[in-house]
Design a protein around this motif. Structure first.
Motif, PDB file in Angstrom:
ATOM      1  N   GLY A   1      97.853  53.617  19.131  1.00 41.54           N
ATOM      2  CA  GLY A   1      98.568  54.422  18.148  1.00 41.54           C
ATOM      3  C   GLY A   1     100.061  54.393  18.395  1.00 41.54           C
ATOM      4  O   GLY A   1     100.543  53.907  19.421  1.00 41.54           O
TER       5      GLY A   1
ATOM      6  N   ASP B   1     101.344  58.924  15.158  1.00 41.37           N
ATOM      7  CA  ASP B   1      99.950  59.212  15.483  1.00 41.37           C
ATOM      8  C   ASP B   1      99.858  60.206  16.644  1.00 41.37           C
ATOM      9  O   ASP B   1      99.106  61.186  16.591  1.00 41.37           O
TER      10      ASP B   1
ATOM     11  N   GLY C   1     101.773  55.880  10.037  1.00 41.80           N
ATOM     12  CA  GLY C   1     100.647  55.952  10.956  1.00 41.80           C
ATOM     13  C   GLY C   1      99.960  54.619  11.161  1.00 41.80           C
ATOM     14  O   GLY C   1      99.951  53.739  10.291  1.00 41.80           O
ATOM     15  N   LYS C   2      99.356  54.475  12.316  1.00 39.85           N
ATOM     16  CA  LYS C   2      98.697  53.224  12.696  1.00 39.85           C
ATOM     17  C   LYS C   2      97.189  53.421  12.874  1.00 39.85           C
ATOM     18  O   LYS C   2      96.391  52.643  12.370  1.00 39.85           O
ATOM     19  N   LEU C   3      96.798  54.457  13.591  1.00 36.38           N
ATOM     20  CA  LEU C   3      95.386  54.798  13.701  1.00 36.38           C
ATOM     21  C   LEU C   3      94.949  55.553  12.449  1.00 36.38           C
ATOM     22  O   LEU C   3      95.764  56.095  11.710  1.00 36.38           O
ATOM     23  N   ASP C   4      93.629  55.600  12.238  1.00 31.49           N
ATOM     24  CA  ASP C   4      93.098  56.379  11.132  1.00 31.49           C
ATOM     25  C   ASP C   4      93.440  57.858  11.321  1.00 31.49           C
ATOM     26  O   ASP C   4      93.390  58.381  12.447  1.00 31.49           O
ATOM     27  N   TRP C   5      93.738  58.520  10.216  1.00 28.21           N
ATOM     28  CA  TRP C   5      94.041  59.955  10.223  1.00 28.21           C
ATOM     29  C   TRP C   5      92.945  60.734  10.947  1.00 28.21           C
ATOM     30  O   TRP C   5      93.221  61.608  11.782  1.00 28.21           O
TER      31      TRP C   5
ATOM     32  N   LEU D   1      92.849  61.149  14.851  1.00 24.10           N
ATOM     33  CA  LEU D   1      93.888  61.910  15.532  1.00 24.10           C
ATOM     34  C   LEU D   1      93.487  63.367  15.757  1.00 24.10           C
ATOM     35  O   LEU D   1      94.149  64.080  16.511  1.00 24.10           O
TER      36      LEU D   1
ATOM     37  N   VAL E   1      96.259  58.689  22.673  1.00 27.06           N
ATOM     38  CA  VAL E   1      96.458  58.029  21.382  1.00 27.06           C
ATOM     39  C   VAL E   1      97.354  56.803  21.536  1.00 27.06           C
ATOM     40  O   VAL E   1      97.083  55.735  20.974  1.00 27.06           O
TER      41      VAL E   1
ATOM     42  N   HIS F   1     102.327  60.317   8.332  1.00 24.30           N
ATOM     43  CA  HIS F   1     101.274  59.380   8.725  1.00 24.30           C
ATOM     44  C   HIS F   1     101.028  58.343   7.638  1.00 24.30           C
ATOM     45  O   HIS F   1     100.805  57.156   7.942  1.00 24.30           O
TER      46      HIS F   1
END
Length: 596
Positions: free
Chosen positions: A70, A74, A161-165, A168, A65, A157
């Motif tokens: 991420g 994340d 958070g940076k990446l989509d939920w 992850l 990640v 998140h």
């Protein structure tokens, strides 16, 4: 491949595309090292980021990640979801967690501790006027608190958070569908458990037709967990706290064969994660930040360290890493005093007022100096009494001693300098021994916690209430001690650390901090040190790690000493002076550190 990455041998890689961000997850074929006994580990140096977790597959998920862009939050979510699968005896979506987060400027404390259902009362674990035995209470529907991990992670998140939920969850879903190899530690946990096989789901999933636990190296798939995680990934925490998944949790708890619990779908849907104000305590040149109540971890750790700072300075550990008997005596006596305060005062702050109206009253230098004066050349044994750190509106009875177990720890520092210290738990090994499958009807699932046994079984003593008694909606006191350390002068991050281990989490964390600050040890060297603990009665030394002369010297101080296995699961990442990182993983468990 970086040196830290190369510590795992990857083969038979599966390429699974994720939803966005150009990120693909590679499922490594990894067999964790033996999880019992003591396995030397080298420590891991990395240049810009590092992940430390309790299982190599979980660590690798966090690593991938971070590699995909991420951040620390994340990565923590991905790690936790994989731990739900590969370390079901310690943590998971059926439990709770405390997460400390540093964003380069501020420290935040996210409380995902479980709550007691509305039907729970102070008599929850009492029968015919007497408390249940510990295991009677644990392996039951009575012990299950409303899980908090998923909702807490979603809140963290949403803010960081940076990446989509949804991305992850792909590592855990992939491993659940494709299978993972049973580790020595999971096999040992299954083989040593007397209650898990009686659960209608877990008994079929983790044991063969003859009732034998799954063998080391056997590939295990968990289609029920894959489906549960897929729903949470696509719908958010609402999928867990409402609808079919919530219905399943409530029915499992209420349907327990011998001691059903009262948890309802309303209890589950009403759960809220809480952001609390972290406690950051000056400790010579460091500021040590930790979790406030309902965790007792930070306060008790810093009481021990504050009392020790008032004691005469003694020598550092001997060449073999064993602390001197004089230092151990001071450490153990400070622990007795701190645990006496813990047992009297600390509980859910939404139900119990802090002494003097402020939890930091228990860490005031003048108060700790008075407590330190109580340490002499003879052990207090089980006679350590709580102090009076502030004006009290209510007098509480001290909670009787009772067991605490379980848990896992995650430490992460990302390339932007964000950091996470997250301790996560279902309490005892395999929690309540109740498996939930989300109503999917598929093999497998996840374990529900037994965190309500962290409440006092006895609600009052001689008519005086215990602060940590059971009450509806209350969060049980915890020993979890996720810790972030900063330089007092510059404010720069120094370390992320923590451990599982029940009440001994406090000792493990405190001793690690001393080893890194006072004894100049690296993160790995500090984690390698042998353990010595007491919560106020007998002293336990880590089996086979201390010379007989140390035991005899402690007995000469008046301590009652015996040996036992003290299986911590410490993880620590230290920021070095040049800005690079050095991480350590506990040699007593199967965790590793990865990064670049």
């Amino acid at each position: 491949m970086s040196p830290a990455r190369a510590s795992l041998t990857l083969s038979g890689l599966l390429l699974v595309p994720l939803y966005s961000f150009g990120f693909s997850y590679e499922a490594p074929s990894v067999t964790p090292e033996v999880g019992s006994g003591y396995e030397e580990k080298p420590g891991w140096a990395t240049e810009s980021f590092a992940v430390a977790a309790a299982n190599p597959l979980a660590t690798d998920a966090g690593y991938q990640v971070l590699k995909a862009g991420g951040n620390a939050v994340d990565a923590a979510i991905a790690v936790q979801m994989v731990l739900t699968l590969v370390e079901p005896q310690s943590s998971g979506i059926g439990g709770g967690a405390f997460l400390l987060h540093y964003d380069g400027a501020d420290v935040q404390a996210y409380d995902g501790r479980e709550t007691a259902p509305a039907g729970a009362t102070g008599e929850l674990f009492m029968e015919d006027g007497e408390p249940l035995t510990f295991m009677e209470a644990v392996a039951s529907g009575l012990s299950v608190g409303v899980p908090g991990t998923v909702r807490m992670l979603e809140q963290a998140h949403r803010e960081h958070g940076k990446l989509d939920w949804s991305e992850l969850f792909v590592p855990a879903i992939t491993l659940a569908e494709e299978g993972f190899e049973i580790s020595q530690r999971l096999h040992t946990s299954l083989a040593s458990d007397q209650a898990l096989a009686s659960d209608p789901l877990a008994g079929k999933f983790y044991f063969d037709a003859e009732g034998e636990p799954l063998a080391v190296g056997e590939t295990l798939k968990n289609p029920a967990l894959a489906e549960v995680l897929r729903r949470i990934a696509s719908q958010g925490s609402q999928a867990f706290y409402e609808g079919e998944l919530a219905d399943d949790i409530a029915s499992r708890v209420q349907g327990h064969a011998t001691r059903p619990g009262s948890m309802t779908v309303d209890d589950i849907s009403g759960y809220q994660a809480v952001e609390r104000e972290p406690i950051c305590t000056p400790w010579q040149q460091w500021d040590v930040c930790g979790f406030p109540p309902p965790s007792s971890g930070h306060i008790t750790v810093m009481q021990i360290l504050g009392i020790l700072d008032q004691q005469p300075l003694l020598e550092a550990p001997l060449d073999n890493g064993v602390s001197s008997s004089g230092w151990l005596h001071q450490f153990l006596e400070a622990s007795r005093l701190a645990f006496a305060d813990r047992g009297r005062y600390i509980a859910d702050p939404d139900f119990v007022d802090a002494p003097g109206g402020d939890w930091t009253s228990m860490l005031a230098p003048a108060y700790l100096a008075r407590r330190s004066e109580l340490i002499g050349d003879a052990s207090m044994g089980d006679n350590a009494q709580p102090g009076n750190p502030g004006e009290l509106d209510v007098t509480w009875a001290s909670q009787p001693d009772q067991p605490e177990y379980g848990t896992s720890h995650i430490s992460i520092i990302d390339a932007e300098g964000n950091a996470v210290a997250m301790t996560t738990s279902i309490e005892q090994a395999f929690g309540s021994r109740i498996m939930a499958d989300g109503g999917t009807g598929l093999p497998g699932g996840y374990m529900l916690n037994n965190e309500l046994t962290d409440f006092s079984f006895t609600p009052e003593i001689d008519g005086v209430p215990v602060a940590n008694r059971v009450e509806p909606g209350k969060r049980p006191r915890s020993s979890m001690s996720p810790t972030l350390v900063f330089d007092q002068d510059t404010g720069e991050l120094i370390a992320s650390l923590g451990s599982p281990g029940g009440a001994a989490i406090i000792h493990y964390t405190a001793r690690t901090l001393v080893a890194m600050r006072d004894w100049g040890m690296s993160a790995q060297e500090a984690l390698n040190l042998p353990h010595a603990i007491t919560t106020g009665g007998d002293v336990y030394l880590e089996e086979g790690r201390f010379p007989e002369a140390i035991k005899e010297a402690l007995e000469a101080y008046g301590h009652t000493v015996s040996e036992r296995e003290l299986t911590s699961g410490l993880q620590a990442i230290r920021v070095l002076e040049d800005g690079t990182l050095f991480g350590g993983a506990d040699p007593r468990r199967e965790g590793v550190v990865m990064g670049e």
